[in-house]
Design a protein around this motif. Structure first.
Motif, short mmCIF file in Angstrom:
data_model
loop_
_atom_site.label_atom_id
_atom_site.label_comp_id
_atom_site.label_asym_id
_atom_site.label_seq_id
_atom_site.Cartn_x
_atom_site.Cartn_y
_atom_site.Cartn_z
N THR A 179 0.85 -1.20 0.00
CA THR A 179 0.00 0.00 0.00
C THR A 179 0.88 1.25 0.00
OG1 THR A 179 -1.70 -1.16 1.21
CG2 THR A 179 -1.79 1.23 1.26
N SER B 51 -2.93 5.64 1.99
CA SER B 51 -4.22 5.25 2.56
C SER B 51 -4.95 6.46 3.09
CB SER B 51 -4.04 4.19 3.64
OG SER B 51 -3.18 4.67 4.64
N PHE B 52 -6.23 6.51 2.80
CA PHE B 52 -7.14 7.51 3.34
C PHE B 52 -7.89 6.83 4.47
CE2 PHE B 52 -7.71 11.27 0.47
CZ PHE B 52 -6.68 10.97 -0.40
N GLU B 53 -7.82 7.42 5.68
CA GLU B 53 -8.50 6.80 6.82
C GLU B 53 -9.48 7.80 7.42
OE1 GLU B 53 -5.21 5.60 9.26
OE2 GLU B 53 -4.39 4.36 7.66
N GLY B 54 -10.73 7.60 7.12
CA GLY B 54 -11.78 8.47 7.65
C GLY B 54 -11.60 9.93 7.30
N ARG C 179 -16.29 11.19 4.92
CA ARG C 179 -15.57 9.98 5.40
C ARG C 179 -15.08 9.05 4.30
NH1 ARG C 179 -14.78 8.75 10.33
NH2 ARG C 179 -14.13 6.68 9.70
N MET C 180 -13.86 9.22 3.92
CA MET C 180 -13.28 8.40 2.86
C MET C 180 -12.32 7.40 3.45
SD MET C 180 -12.08 10.33 -0.44
CE MET C 180 -13.12 10.32 -1.84
N ASP C 181 -12.50 6.15 3.11
CA ASP C 181 -11.56 5.11 3.50
C ASP C 181 -11.20 4.31 2.27
OD1 ASP C 181 -11.30 4.95 6.56
OD2 ASP C 181 -13.46 5.22 6.26
N PHE C 182 -9.98 4.46 1.82
CA PHE C 182 -9.52 3.59 0.74
C PHE C 182 -8.01 3.60 0.66
CE2 PHE C 182 -8.25 6.37 -2.82
CZ PHE C 182 -8.73 7.60 -2.38
N GLU C 183 -7.49 2.64 -0.08
CA GLU C 183 -6.04 2.53 -0.19
C GLU C 183 -5.64 2.53 -1.65
OE1 GLU C 183 -5.06 -1.00 1.98
OE2 GLU C 183 -5.16 0.07 3.90
N THR D 173 -10.27 15.72 -3.25
CA THR D 173 -9.58 14.52 -2.79
C THR D 173 -8.12 14.54 -3.23
OG1 THR D 173 -11.66 13.34 -3.03
CG2 THR D 173 -9.67 12.01 -2.81
N GLY E 82 -9.56 12.95 9.91
CA GLY E 82 -8.97 11.75 9.34
C GLY E 82 -7.49 11.89 9.05
#
Ligand SMILES: Nc1ncnc2c1ncn2[C@@H]1O[C@H](COP(=O)(O)OP(=O)(O)O)[C@@H](O)[C@H]1O
Ligand SMILES: [Mg+2]
Lengths: 281, 365
Positions: free
Chosen positions: B5, B8-11, B24-28, B48, B61
């Motif tokens: 990875t 990473s986007f965490e919250g 709230r974005m969560d992805f890698e 983003t 986040g």
């Protein structure tokens, strides 16, 4: 592409053309003619004689005044540009929309009062018993001879040119594409470096034109060198008045005036060329 | 977090005042991946990307690059070069000076700078324009300069914000293959923002579909195309027929959906959560997987009486527009041969049908 003159276009440009002809071209032609007249027994006579040119250009005093005037106005242009830039930069990039509007308004205010009045008020500040020396006296300093110095003349030049230079710089900075600044940051160009690597090159035309205006206004100014500089050193504008006073030498004054106009034209041409250098559009 | 990875986007949340631009974005994002972020205008794609580039700070986040949080790192301390929608080339520098810019900022020596810049000009096939002004270049050439300017520092990741939107259609297609090849050869992670489905689907390894600041679905183009996860995605792609109704039964892995067009059946296998009767759900079926017949074929559980209302021929495929009994418009895309034996006239009564496996269920959230 050249467009031919239309009646429509002429209608709108005609008043301006007539104005230019009446108040710029005719006096200029007259000035050129005048510079070849002669003065006998304190009376001017129409003539075609290069004697005024030869006399003036043969005088070290003239060239000294020329050099000093040129150097002082160039210094004023450089100084005012350097002092105005942080100010216009802050207005353009750090202020909110409302703040920017107020700043522009504040920069316009000085134009409400006569330049002569503003210079007189500087005398109140700078004279031996003036505000600055009194304040320095409170802390046991001075008095210093502030008035009738080159520094005082410079202050006068700044008074004359600062608001205009800020406004001109501001308008060139306001039109910079903000993404260029972000792009520079994004490519690892730090904040201060971006000023020199991106902002100044982007605003170059406006910055050069602003400095040019400062030079032009200072070069021809009579008020500051006489009322703040005390007439010493002699600038070209002072030399003109001296020349006219001494024995009706209007033709010689015309030589000085024409030399000044020629110099300003050359400087303006060079500055505009420099400003647009490397641009093809 | 996986080993491969990169980002990473965490919250991650981004607000502008009251307005929530990104929810709230969560992805890698994997190393060496070509990721497209797709969505309609104003959905938060650029925001983003700008957060990843350090041009905008997340309101909430954490964003990590190679495992390290980068929230507080200004953009000039990150190696996240970006290709702007407007390209943002420096008009006061010529082509090669533009390309050298980032190297100069890194203190690379003059000779080395020139050498590297020339390499990239060569690679982008713009060597002959090295000393031109930006204003003297065509759109496609500018594009190449912008790419060279960002790639000359050989970053781990490249961010692209709708870089092709200003080009004409033919040039777009050419630049797409240039970009795809470049990404494959260099192994640099590309994050590519676009509103164009064809760009995203033809280049990306994975696509993030966004709508109103929210991620709707992440997956390979194939996954998203075949099994859109939400009604929004199915509608956005525009390549599926959709029937919304209430689940009336769910046993033995078969879900029955009561829709105004009739009762439809599909497999419940692969659904993330169990399906209960009474829930509102939508069945999606690709318009290329929907078939037409004159009489209901035997062995097909999903058949719908329809009436033909229009047709359109583009190249080798035909699109037939139909209306169900309840007035819903649906669409079928087929090759001309597939349709050869059908009486295709406006107003003709036909039967639309599809196989049990081709229907996908999307639950209402
Ligand atoms: N600096 C900002 N201030 C206020 N609102 C913004 C700002 N930047 C973007 N927005 C808003 O956030 C939303 C998402 O913008 P953006 O990320 O640019 O969308 P996209 O790139 O997907 O078209 C838009 O509604 C936009 O108006
Ligand atoms: Mg955008």
């Amino acid at each position: 592409m050249r467009r031919s003159l239309t009646l429509y276009g002429l209608t709108f440009s005609l008043p301006l053309l007539i104005w230019q002809l009446l108040f710029f071209v005719f006096p200029l032609v007259f000035l050129v003619a005048l510079s070849f007249w002669t003065v006998k027994n304190f009376r001017m006579q129409p003539d075609i004689d290069a004697v005024n040119w030869v006399t003036m250009y043969g005088r070290p005093l003239f060239w000294q005044a020329y050099g000093i005037t040129f150097a002082m106005s160039a210094a004023a242009a450089a100084l005012v540009s350097a002092l105005a830039f942080p100010c216009s930069y802050a207005i353009a990039f750090k202020l909110s929309e409302t703040g920017r509007r107020w700043a522009v308004f504040l920069m316009v205010i000085p134009f409400f009062t006569s330049y002569l009045v503003r210079v007189y008020s500087w005398q109140i500040f700078l004279s031996d018993a003036g505000i600055i020396n009194v304040m320095l006296g409170w802390v046991g300093l001075g008095p210093y001879g502030l008035l009738n110095t080159v520094g005082a003349t410079m202050i006068g030049y700044l008074t004359l040119t600062f608001p205009l230079v800020v406004l001109l710089q501001l308008f060139s900075l306001a039109f910079i594409d903000r993404t260029l600044i972000e792009a520079a940051h994004n490519l690892r160009c730090g904040r201060l470096r971006t000023v020199f690597a991106v902002i100044i090159p982007s605003a170059r035309v406006g910055l050069v034109i602003a400095a040019l205006f400062a030079f032009i206004l200072s070069f021809g100014d009579f008020v500051s060198p006489i009322y703040l500089g005390g007439g010493d050193p002699t600038t070209l504008s002072i030399l003109i008045t001296d020349t006219t006073k001494s024995g009706q030498q209007w033709p010689r004054a015309a030589v000085i005036a024409l030399t000044m106009i020629g110099t300003l034209m050359a400087v303006a041409f060079a500055a505009v060329r420099f400003a647009y250098k490397g641009r093809t559009k | 977090m996986k080993n491969d990875t990169l980002v990473s986007f965490e919250g991650v949340v981004k607000r502008f005042g009251e307005f929530v631009a990104v929810q709230r974005m969560d992805f890698e994002i994997g190393k060496g991946e070509f990721l497209a972020i797709m969505g309609s205008s104003g959905c938060g794609k650029t925001t983003t990307l700008r957060m990843l580039a350090g041009l905008e700070a997340p309101s909430e986040g954490v964003i990590r690059l190679s495992g390290k949080p980068i929230n507080d790192l200004p953009t000039w301390s990150r190696d996240t070069p970006m290709v702007w929608q407007s390209l943002a080339l420096f008009p006061f520098l010529n082509v090669i000076e533009n390309v050298e810019f980032a190297l100069k900022m890194r203190g690379v020596g003059k000779a080395e700078r020139r050498r590297k810049a020339e390499q990239w000009l060569d690679r982008m096939q713009i060597t002959e324009f090295a000393s031109r002004n930006i204003s003297q270049l065509s759109g496609g050439q500018r594009q190449r300069v912008a790419l060279a300017r960002s790639l000359v520092v050989e970053p781990e990741i490249l961010l692209l914000d709708e870089p092709l939107s200003a080009l004409d259609a033919a040039l777009k297609v050419r630049m797409q293959s240039v970009l795809k090849n470049l990404q494959r050869e260099t192994g640099i992670t590309f994050v590519y923002v676009t509103h164009s489905q064809s760009e995203a689907f033809s280049m990306a390894d994975r696509v993030v579909i966004m709508s109103r600041g929210k991620i709707e679905q992440i997956g390979t183009p194939k996954e998203i195309y075949r099994t859109p996860r939400t009604r929004f995605v199915a509608g956005f792609l525009g390549s599926s027929n959709m029937f919304t109704g209430k689940v009336s039964g769910s046993d033995g892995g078969v879900v029955t959906l009561d829709t105004p067009a009739g009762a439809l059946r599909l497999s419940a296998a692969g659904m993330p959560q169990p399906v209960a009767a009474g829930q509102t759900a939508t069945l999606t079926v690709l318009d290329t997987k929907t078939d037409l017949a004159v009489t209901p074929p035997s062995g097909r559980v999903n058949t719908l009486p329809v009436r033909m209302i229009g047709e359109e021929f583009i190249g080798a495929t035909a699109t037939i527009y139909l209306e169900t009994a309840d007035g819903q418009e649906i669409r079928i895309q087929k090759s001309h041969e597939d349709l050869a034996n059908l009486p295709l006239q406006i107003g003709q009564e036909l039967v639309a049908h599809w196989s049990y496996e081709d229907g996908h269920l999307v639950m209402e959230e």
